[in-house]
Every structure is written in C-alpha cells, then in structure tokens.
Design a protein around this motif. Structure first.
Motif, mmCIF file in Angstrom:
data_model
loop_
_atom_site.group_PDB
_atom_site.id
_atom_site.type_symbol
_atom_site.label_atom_id
_atom_site.label_comp_id
_atom_site.label_asym_id
_atom_site.label_seq_id
_atom_site.Cartn_x
_atom_site.Cartn_y
_atom_site.Cartn_z
ATOM 1 N N VAL A 14 -42.202 -91.427 51.921
ATOM 2 C CA VAL A 14 -42.555 -92.244 50.764
ATOM 3 C C VAL A 14 -42.128 -91.566 49.469
ATOM 4 N N ASP A 15 -41.955 -92.391 48.442
ATOM 5 C CA ASP A 15 -41.699 -91.839 47.112
ATOM 6 C C ASP A 15 -43.012 -91.362 46.523
ATOM 7 N N CYS A 16 -44.051 -92.156 46.762
ATOM 8 C CA CYS A 16 -45.356 -91.861 46.185
ATOM 9 C C CYS A 16 -46.409 -92.327 47.177
ATOM 10 N N LEU A 17 -47.259 -91.403 47.629
ATOM 11 C CA LEU A 17 -48.261 -91.775 48.627
ATOM 12 C C LEU A 17 -49.264 -92.781 48.069
ATOM 13 N N SER A 18 -49.625 -92.635 46.800
ATOM 14 C CA SER A 18 -50.576 -93.575 46.206
ATOM 15 C C SER A 18 -50.011 -94.992 46.214
ATOM 16 N N CYS A 19 -48.721 -95.134 45.896
ATOM 17 C CA CYS A 19 -48.080 -96.458 45.936
ATOM 18 C C CYS A 19 -48.101 -96.998 47.363
ATOM 19 N N VAL A 55 -60.099 -93.070 44.455
ATOM 20 C CA VAL A 55 -59.794 -94.323 43.762
ATOM 21 C C VAL A 55 -58.426 -94.185 43.108
ATOM 22 N N ALA A 56 -57.495 -95.030 43.511
ATOM 23 C CA ALA A 56 -56.139 -94.973 42.955
ATOM 24 C C ALA A 56 -55.813 -96.264 42.224
ATOM 25 N N SER A 57 -55.024 -96.118 41.161
ATOM 26 C CA SER A 57 -54.578 -97.317 40.450
ATOM 27 C C SER A 57 -53.502 -97.998 41.279
ATOM 28 N N LYS A 58 -53.337 -99.286 41.092
ATOM 29 C CA LYS A 58 -52.282 -99.998 41.818
ATOM 30 C C LYS A 58 -50.934 -99.834 41.122
ATOM 31 N N ARG A 59 -50.992 -99.535 39.828
ATOM 32 C CA ARG A 59 -49.751 -99.313 39.091
ATOM 33 C C ARG A 59 -49.357 -97.854 39.196
ATOM 34 N N HIS A 60 -48.074 -97.590 39.248
ATOM 35 C CA HIS A 60 -47.582 -96.212 39.319
ATOM 36 C C HIS A 60 -47.595 -95.582 37.935
ATOM 37 N N ILE A 61 -48.754 -95.029 37.600
ATOM 38 C CA ILE A 61 -48.890 -94.351 36.314
ATOM 39 C C ILE A 61 -49.504 -92.979 36.566
ATOM 40 N N LYS A 62 -49.439 -92.109 35.597
ATOM 41 C CA LYS A 62 -49.983 -90.753 35.765
ATOM 42 C C LYS A 62 -51.188 -90.491 34.853
ATOM 43 N N GLY A 63 -51.123 -90.982 33.649
ATOM 44 C CA GLY A 63 -52.119 -90.586 32.655
ATOM 45 C C GLY A 63 -53.192 -91.639 32.409
ATOM 46 N N LEU A 64 -54.382 -91.156 32.093
ATOM 47 C CA LEU A 64 -55.493 -92.052 31.760
ATOM 48 C C LEU A 64 -55.136 -92.940 30.569
ATOM 49 N N ASP A 102 -50.946 -84.117 36.523
ATOM 50 C CA ASP A 102 -49.670 -83.598 37.021
ATOM 51 C C ASP A 102 -49.639 -83.618 38.545
ATOM 52 N N THR A 103 -49.967 -84.761 39.096
ATOM 53 C CA THR A 103 -50.011 -84.934 40.537
ATOM 54 C C THR A 103 -48.641 -85.360 41.059
ATOM 55 N N THR A 104 -48.402 -85.083 42.356
ATOM 56 C CA THR A 104 -47.164 -85.576 42.967
ATOM 57 C C THR A 104 -47.347 -87.036 43.391
ATOM 58 N N HIS A 105 -48.599 -87.501 43.402
ATOM 59 C CA HIS A 105 -48.877 -88.911 43.692
ATOM 60 C C HIS A 105 -48.989 -89.615 42.341
ATOM 61 N N HIS A 106 -49.800 -90.670 42.269
ATOM 62 C CA HIS A 106 -50.051 -91.209 40.939
ATOM 63 C C HIS A 106 -51.550 -91.245 40.650
ATOM 64 N N PHE A 107 -51.914 -91.857 39.560
ATOM 65 C CA PHE A 107 -53.289 -91.858 39.055
ATOM 66 C C PHE A 107 -54.339 -92.090 40.139
ATOM 67 N N HIS A 108 -55.092 -91.054 40.441
ATOM 68 C CA HIS A 108 -56.182 -91.230 41.406
ATOM 69 C C HIS A 108 -57.319 -90.272 41.121
ATOM 70 N N LEU A 109 -58.514 -90.742 41.371
ATOM 71 C CA LEU A 109 -59.733 -89.979 41.114
ATOM 72 C C LEU A 109 -60.396 -89.626 42.441
ATOM 73 N N TRP A 110 -60.750 -88.359 42.588
ATOM 74 C CA TRP A 110 -61.526 -87.942 43.763
ATOM 75 C C TRP A 110 -62.994 -87.989 43.376
ATOM 76 N N MET A 111 -63.797 -88.674 44.184
ATOM 77 C CA MET A 111 -65.240 -88.694 43.985
ATOM 78 C C MET A 111 -65.811 -87.910 45.162
ATOM 79 N N VAL A 112 -66.165 -86.651 44.897
ATOM 80 C CA VAL A 112 -66.572 -85.749 45.978
ATOM 81 C C VAL A 112 -68.088 -85.560 45.981
#
Ligand SMILES: [Zn+2]
Length: 160
Positions: A14-19, A55-64, A102-112
């Motif tokens: 994949v190009d981006c796992l989040s996508c 939780v990942a955004s559906k759009r390929h973005i990096k920043g809040l 600065d993730t190799t994926h895209h915008f995602h939040l870990w809720m641990v």
C-alpha cells in the motif's frame, strides 16, 4: 508503495495503510468498529489491549490544521462517543491519546486505555511505547479473545 505485515501475518502493498483501511481495501482484524462521514475507527489487534481504538480520517491528510470545519466537528463528536462507549461497556476509567503528524500513515489518533499493569511503566508520554511493546510481546490467546470481545462490544454500542 510499502509492504505492510498485517496482524494475521498477511502482507499488503500500500501507499498508505490508513487509506487502505478507511477505504475498505484492507479489512482490520475484528472489523470496523464505527464510521462517520469523515472518520473510521478500528483496533490494531497486534497490540492486544482491550478497548484500544485507532481513529483515522478518511482523507489523506497529516495535520490537525488540515481538517475542515465539518471534519473538526465530526472528529470531536466521534471520539467523544467512542470514549463514552469505552467507559460504559468496557469500564475504562482513563485513556491516553496519542497522535503524531510525521507519521508514515495519515491522520490517526490512538486511544489507549490505561490499565493498572501499565503504571509500572510510569504515567508519562514516555510510558506509552513500552506499554504497547510489552502488550505486543506478551500477547497470548486469552488476550486475543478479550480484545476481540472488546471490539465486538464497542461495535455493538456504537452502531445502535
Ligand atoms: Zn492515506
């Protein structure tokens, strides 16, 4: 393209796992917990922590600061709903939130979720990685069952 090894041992290109996850190209083990118009929630079962949600955004973005106003509203409402479900159906008292741009994926939040055993690693941000690695390294069948059950309970309550 990057080769990513999934929790079941399969590899995907994949190009981006989040996508790949948010578009449904890759199905997370345990399934999609919940979705909104702009966000997608799942668990990475490689880290067997019951109630952990990504939780990942559906759009390929990096920043809040790239979120549109509509996405900002959707985001806070969605993570609040997930947090409430973690508390109500899994009894999770505290959650650590982790997100880096600065993730190799895209915008995602870990809720641990924070469990008692994790405090031996401290309470700071530095404790998050050892906790995740410890969980991954000491993963057993019982943890796996509890994790899948947690996913099922969250999925149920979030899709009522
Ligand atoms: Zn992406």
């Amino acid at each position: 393209m990057r080769t990513i090894t999934l929790s079941n041992g399969d590899t995907v290109e994949v190009d981006c796992l989040s996508c790949a996850l948010t578009s449904g190209k890759v199905e997370p083990e345990g399934g999609v917990i919940a979705e909104t118009e702009h966000f997608h929630a799942h668990q990475d079962v490689a880290y067997p922590i019951r109630g952990l949600v990504i939780v990942a955004s559906k759009r390929h973005i990096k920043g809040l600061d790239e979120l549109t106003e509509q996405e900002q509203q959707d985001y806070i409402t969605f993570i609040t709903k997930i947090r409430k479900a973690q508390r109500e159906v899994l009894g999770i008292e505290n959650v650590y939130y982790f997100y880096n741009e600065d993730t190799t994926h895209h915008f995602h939040l870990w809720m641990v979720p924070r469990y008692d055993w994790m405090y031996e690693f401290g309470r700071s941000v530095e404790s998050v990685r050892p906790v995740l690695l410890h969980a991954r390294k000491n993963k057993n069948e019982w943890d796996h069952i509890k994790v899948l059950e947690g996913i099922r309970l969250l999925t149920q309550v979030l899709n009522e």
